[in-house]
Design an enzyme around this catalytic site. Sequence first.
Site: not given
Length: 264
Positions: A223-225, A264
Site C-alpha cells: 500500500y501507498c498513498t 491507505a
Amino acid sequence: SPSLPPVSTYSSAPITTESTEPHVSPAEFLSVTYYHVAAILDPADEASRQRRLCDSLCLGGRLRVCAHGLNGALTGRAEAVRQYIEWVEERHEPRPQRAIDWKLAPVSGSELFVGLSVRETAELVTLSPGSPISPLEHTAPHVSPADFHRLLEEEAVRDPSAPAGNPLPLVLLDVRNGYESAIGRFEAPNVATLRPPLRQFSELPRWLEANVHVLRGRRVLMYCTGGVRCEAASVLLRQMRARGGEGGGEGGGEGCGGGGEGGA
C-alpha cells in the site's frame, strides 16, 4: 523461515477531508491528484499539449509525462479542474480495468500551487534510474478496499497450527517514505507490517535487494498513498523474484493496495 523485521504496532484513525454538512457550498478551488498507466507514443508532444492546456485553464502544480503514462498533482478553480479531467478522459479513453482514480479535494485560494511544472521523464515515479521500471506489464493485481480488508481479516483468524502453503502467509509492505508511515499505517493481527526506512522512494530497490528473502514464500500486500508507487514496486519485486526462481512473483503473489486501491 527467515525472521521478519519488527512489526509496527501503531495505527492512526482515518482522516477525511470531505464535509458531510448539507449547508456547505461547493468548493471554489479544487486539487486533483492522479496517475494513468498507458502507452504514450510521443511523450514530448503529450507534455507540450498538457502544458498548453494547463496554462489555458490557469492550473498550477506538477505533472510527469513518460512513455508509460501520466502522474500529476494540480490545483485550480473547480470548473477548470473538471475541464482538465474531461479532456484527459476523452483524449486517453482509459479502459475499464485501467480507469483513472481521480482524487479531488477542496482547497483554499492560499493553498493553490504556485507555478506549473510539466516534465517529460523516464518513469511515472522515480525508482530505478539505471533501468526504468515500466508498470505497463507484469504489475501485480489491484486489490479493492473491500478485498484489502477481507484479506487482513482472513489472516487474523488463520489457525497458526494449520499446514502452511494454502494460502501462503500474508505480509503488508508499506512502500511510502518513512515520514509518511510514521504518521499512520495499517496493522492487523497475525500480519507483519514491513516499513522500509526510506527517505525517498528511489531507495526502495536497495531495501528490496537486501530483504527479498524475507518476502519469499509469502503473499505480499502493498500500500501507498495514491497507488503509483505500488505499481512500480510490484513490478520491481516480481522481477527480483523471477531472478530468484519464484516465477516472477506468482509463487508468492503480490497485490497492489493503498491509495485508490486499498484506502491507505
